[in-house]
Design a protein around this motif. Structure first.
Motif, short mmCIF file in Angstrom:
data_model
loop_
_atom_site.label_atom_id
_atom_site.label_comp_id
_atom_site.label_asym_id
_atom_site.label_seq_id
_atom_site.Cartn_x
_atom_site.Cartn_y
_atom_site.Cartn_z
N ASP A 378 39.59 -8.20 -112.84
CA ASP A 378 39.05 -6.88 -112.48
C ASP A 378 37.57 -6.75 -112.81
O ASP A 378 36.85 -5.98 -112.17
CB ASP A 378 39.84 -5.79 -113.19
N GLY A 379 37.09 -7.49 -113.81
CA GLY A 379 35.67 -7.45 -114.14
C GLY A 379 34.82 -7.96 -113.00
O GLY A 379 33.80 -7.35 -112.63
N MET A 380 35.21 -9.09 -112.42
CA MET A 380 34.49 -9.64 -111.27
C MET A 380 34.59 -8.69 -110.08
O MET A 380 33.62 -8.49 -109.34
CB MET A 380 35.06 -11.01 -110.91
N LEU A 381 35.74 -8.08 -109.91
CA LEU A 381 35.94 -7.13 -108.80
C LEU A 381 34.97 -5.97 -108.90
O LEU A 381 34.31 -5.59 -107.93
CB LEU A 381 37.38 -6.62 -108.84
N CYS A 440 36.82 -1.68 -94.99
CA CYS A 440 37.20 -0.32 -95.41
C CYS A 440 38.54 -0.33 -96.14
O CYS A 440 38.71 0.34 -97.17
CB CYS A 440 37.27 0.60 -94.18
N GLU A 441 39.48 -1.07 -95.61
CA GLU A 441 40.80 -1.18 -96.23
C GLU A 441 40.68 -1.74 -97.65
O GLU A 441 41.33 -1.26 -98.59
CB GLU A 441 41.66 -2.10 -95.36
N THR A 442 39.82 -2.73 -97.82
CA THR A 442 39.67 -3.39 -99.12
C THR A 442 38.93 -2.50 -100.10
O THR A 442 39.27 -2.45 -101.29
CB THR A 442 38.95 -4.73 -98.94
N LEU A 443 37.91 -1.80 -99.64
CA LEU A 443 37.20 -0.88 -100.54
C LEU A 443 38.14 0.19 -101.08
O LEU A 443 38.08 0.55 -102.28
CB LEU A 443 36.03 -0.23 -99.80
N LEU A 444 39.01 0.71 -100.24
CA LEU A 444 39.98 1.71 -100.71
C LEU A 444 40.95 1.10 -101.71
O LEU A 444 41.32 1.73 -102.71
CB LEU A 444 40.72 2.31 -99.52
N ALA A 445 41.37 -0.14 -101.46
CA ALA A 445 42.27 -0.82 -102.39
C ALA A 445 41.59 -1.05 -103.74
O ALA A 445 42.22 -0.93 -104.80
CB ALA A 445 42.74 -2.15 -101.79
N ILE A 446 40.30 -1.39 -103.70
CA ILE A 446 39.55 -1.60 -104.95
C ILE A 446 39.45 -0.29 -105.73
O ILE A 446 39.65 -0.27 -106.96
CB ILE A 446 38.15 -2.17 -104.64
N CYS A 447 39.15 0.80 -105.03
CA CYS A 447 39.06 2.09 -105.71
C CYS A 447 40.39 2.46 -106.37
O CYS A 447 40.41 2.97 -107.50
CB CYS A 447 38.66 3.18 -104.72
N LYS A 448 41.47 2.18 -105.69
CA LYS A 448 42.79 2.46 -106.27
C LYS A 448 43.03 1.59 -107.49
O LYS A 448 43.51 2.06 -108.53
CB LYS A 448 43.87 2.24 -105.21
N ARG A 449 42.68 0.32 -107.39
CA ARG A 449 42.90 -0.62 -108.49
C ARG A 449 42.08 -0.23 -109.71
O ARG A 449 42.57 -0.28 -110.85
CB ARG A 449 42.52 -2.03 -108.03
N LEU A 450 40.83 0.15 -109.49
CA LEU A 450 39.92 0.43 -110.59
C LEU A 450 39.87 1.91 -110.98
O LEU A 450 39.11 2.29 -111.86
CB LEU A 450 38.50 -0.04 -110.23
N SER A 451 40.69 2.73 -110.29
CA SER A 451 40.70 4.19 -110.53
C SER A 451 39.30 4.79 -110.34
O SER A 451 38.80 5.56 -111.18
CB SER A 451 41.23 4.50 -111.94
N VAL A 452 38.69 4.40 -109.24
CA VAL A 452 37.34 4.87 -108.90
C VAL A 452 37.46 5.97 -107.85
O VAL A 452 38.14 5.81 -106.83
CB VAL A 452 36.47 3.72 -108.37
#
Length: 728
Positions: A378-381, A440-452
């Protein structure tokens, strides 16, 4: 590993069949020449990946340049029976050179940990006068320099050459190009015993005093070390590297090809070395002396993930992060406040303006996303991928236009390699639509993963809802709006939604039909297909579970791969064979979409298969054995505690055991399944699955076969197609 070594039973005489060595920075290609005046020479054409020269002839990025070669000049002409072999396990060249005057035994390596090439020779009396000679590129004999073709494409800088010699016998050759560009070669040749000599050689970038000191110090340290201990340190690195995963196939040619690509990968890059460009450290005459981002880099790194060799991918991740400010400067100034991009080609500084080919950075981000998914770091993400991908998608957002149909459309852009010479552009290009959708799909997944809670999240959701669908007609996916695939197209840029993005994944019959139609139509337009067309097509066939078709495509690839597994079109390029290794992986294990698919595309003839510690998305290590055309067992280890869904290929009752971090059995059970099984594995836990009542043999062993071809690659050996086999 020995059966997969590259072997030559006669002297190689071209770059296409030379023996190659490398450590991610320095490399040599070893071969000879059949010209009557040079039959006594074994060439070690030497390169260092990051040596470039500022162009003085015309605008353009600083291209890589050829440096020169270390020649072993013998008393007699190289004759029969000369033999050479790349020992893959030890990453060493071993040779017996028979000449008209005697014999020379040779061992050479490019050290794993030190920037030094070493060549050891033992000579008979008739070859006691054999000598090493370094020739900078301007001084290479034209007979040798042009042996692989006259260089009409590549920039050759004006070079000033100077020589010095230190008190301890270390010789130094300085090549100065324009400005600070250049290189320094230092080498030392020592007579160890009456018939044994060792030559150490190092190359430093630049031509000033610091570069000279760097090269001389590298040679001094290596030559002062205990040689056998120094060699053992080199070997130990490679032994650890190879044991990160294991693959064994019943097809000896493809198995050898796979292992040679694993060797090539670690010879071409390392964690702290430059990213893989179009040739790695084995530069020769080429129209592409740099880094290409509309396919080449992406495909070169494609096998690192499933192979569980993620440190090889670190060079790409590190390069993007280190040059993130340049990625911003690559887009027009009015967009630099929030956007970034990559043009088609550049040097290692990634300076390349974005023009009509828009999606290259987004595709590179897909490689970094894969790196994340296989590590779950998650740090690299957060620190690297998210900000770069966000800027890449922002550039697309600036280009979007709302049409009368209420959909969001893209203006004309380039689908890489389609109509290249005419710079054909097409609106709603599949290449860009699919990358924007994935981004776009991946950015939303990242936000969900990182609680952003990113303020642009609603915009990304809106794009996913209103982006125009990918253009399709009766032939399958189109290049773009109103542009069907009308003629041969070597790139799979119009199929990116299938592979490698897996937006269209064949999970429904409708999608399977679309993928099949698109693949067949593409391959039917034969006009411009190339080696990398075969690798992309094989991986798409594997998505459909078409093992026989994937194997046929890979066998077609082997027809155009060079004898040493290198690849060449108008010039040499490294990505195609490396991508071929990923295609083999896709037949054994696929993990996109949160599902581990074990043996998803096995050819009918492959009744036995084995792999150990291949890696899947979610950071799982997977091992499996297939025997008598059936999967005997599957082992899955969780490195991150992610949800685990396995597509096993089994129907009915299966048994499973879960072992804790300490290796002790935690729980056993059985389930009745229809192909898929979901397991709850904590970080560090491991599950073993098998059908039937009897506990199978859980050892992973090489797959044999009476007619399994061995050591097929190296020199040109067409007779090894016909059942040649050996246990040695």
């Amino acid at each position: 590993m020995a059966n997969n070594d590259m072997e030559w039973v006669v002297k190689p005489v071209s770059w296409d069949e030379g023996a190659f060595l490398g450590n991610g920075l320095l490399g040599t290609m070893v071969y000879g020449e059949e010209h009557a005046s040079k039959r006594n020479v074994l060439r070690m054409v030497t390169g260092r990946t990051d040596v470039t020269a500022i162009r003085t002839d015309k605008p353009g990025f600083p291209p890589r340049v050829q440096l020169g070669e270390l020649d072993l000049e013998l008393e007699g002409k190289i004759y029969h029976p000369t033999k050479m072999r790349i020992n893959l396990w030890n990453a060493e060249l071993q040779a017996t050179l028979t000449t008209t005057s005697g014999e020379v035994k040779l061992r050479s390596l490019v050290h794993s940990l030190d920037p030094v090439i070493a060549i050891e020779i033992e000579t008979t009396e008739g070859e006691s006068g054999a000598r090493f000679a370094w020739y900078p590129f301007p001084e290479v004999d034209p007979v040798l320099k042009n042996a692989d073709g006259v260089n009409l494409n590549q920039y050759v800088p004006q070079t000033e050459v100077a020589y010095t010699e230190d008190e301890d016998g270390t010789r130094v050759c300085t090549q100065g190009y324009s400005g600070e560009d250049g290189c320094v070669t230092a080498w030392k040749d020592v007579q160890v015993s009456p018939n044994r000599r060792i030559c150490w050689l190092s190359i430093a970038r630049g031509h000033g005093e610091s570069a000279k000191a760097e090269a001389v110090e590298a040679v001094a340290q290596a030559s002062a070390a205990n040689f056998e201990e120094w060699v053992q340190a080199h070997r130990a690195w490679w032994h650890r590297y190879y044991q990160q995963s294991f693959v064994s196939l019943p097809d000896g040619r493809l198995e050898s090809f796979y292992w040679i690509q694993m060797y090539k990968l670690a010879s071409a890059t390392r964690v702290d070395k430059p990213l893989i460009d179009n040739q790695g450290p084995w530069l020769t005459s080429t129209p592409w002396p740099g880094v290409w981002f509309n396919m080449n880099v992406q495909m070169s790194y494609s096998p690192v993930y499933t192979a569980n060799r993620l440190e090889m991918g670190e060079s790409l991740v590190r390069s993007l992060h280190a040059n993130r400010n340049q990625l911003t400067r690559n887009v027009p100034e009015r967009f630099q406040h929030d956007s970034a991009g990559l043009g088609r080609s550049c040097s290692f500084d990634l300076e390349t303006n974005v023009e009509d080919e828009v999606g290259n950075l987004t595709w590179i981000c897909h490689n970094v996303w894969r790196h994340y998914r296989y590590t779950m770091d998650d740090g690299m993400l957060e620190e690297i991928l998210f900000p770069i991908l966000k800027r890449s998608v922002n550039y697309y957002i600036h280009l979007l236009e709302e049409g009368e149909d209420g959909c969001l459309h893209l203006p004309p852009t380039i689908s890489p390699e389609y109509g290249s010479f005419m710079r054909t552009t097409v609106p709603d290009c599949h290449y860009d639509l699919s990358l924007l959708h994935w981004g776009c799909e991946t950015l939303l997944a990242i936000c969900k993963r990182l609680s952003v809670n990113d303020p642009l999240s609603p915009k990304w959701e809106d794009i996913l809802e209103h982006l125009v669908p990918l253009p399709v007609d009766e032939t399958g996916f189109m290049v773009g709006r109103d542009m069907p695939l009308a003629y041969g197209h070597r790139h799979f840029s119009h199929l990116l939604a299938i592979f490698p993005l897996h937006l269209i994944n064949g999970e429904t019959e409708e999608e399977r039909a679309l993928i099949a139609t698109s693949l067949r139509h593409w391959l039917a337009k034969e006009g411009d297909l190339r080696g990398f067309s075969m690798t992309g097509a094989a991986s798409i066939a594997a998505v459909l579970g078409w093992g026989d078709e994937a194997m046929r495509l890979l066998q077609s690839l082997l027809l155009i791969i060079k004898p040493n597994t290198m690849y060449k079109e108008a010039g040499p390029v490294i990505e195609t064979p490396l991508a071929g290794a990923e295609s083999i992986q896709d037949m054994l294990l696929q993990s996109w979409g949160g599902k581990l698919r074990v043996f998803p595309a096995v050819p009918e003839a492959w009744t036995e298969l084995a792999f150990h510690d291949l890696r899947g998305e979610g950071a799982f290590l997977v091992s499996a054995v297939r025997k008598d055309a059936a999967t005997q067992w599957i082992r899955v280890k969780s490195l991150a505690g992610e949800p685990c869904l396995i597509k096993t290929g089994w129907q009915g009752r299966i048994r499973w055991e879960i072992f804790g971090v300490d290796g002790k059995e935690r729980v056993t059970g059985e389930s009745v399944i229809h192909d898929e099984l979901s397991l709850e594995l904590k970080k560090g836990e491991e599950a073993v699955l098998y059908p039937g009542e009897e506990i199978p043999d859980f050892h992973v062993r090489p797959v044999g076969g009476r007619d399994k071809v061995v050591r097929y690659f190296g020199g040109h050996k067409p007779w090894r197609l016909y059942g040649f086999h050996s246990d040695k």
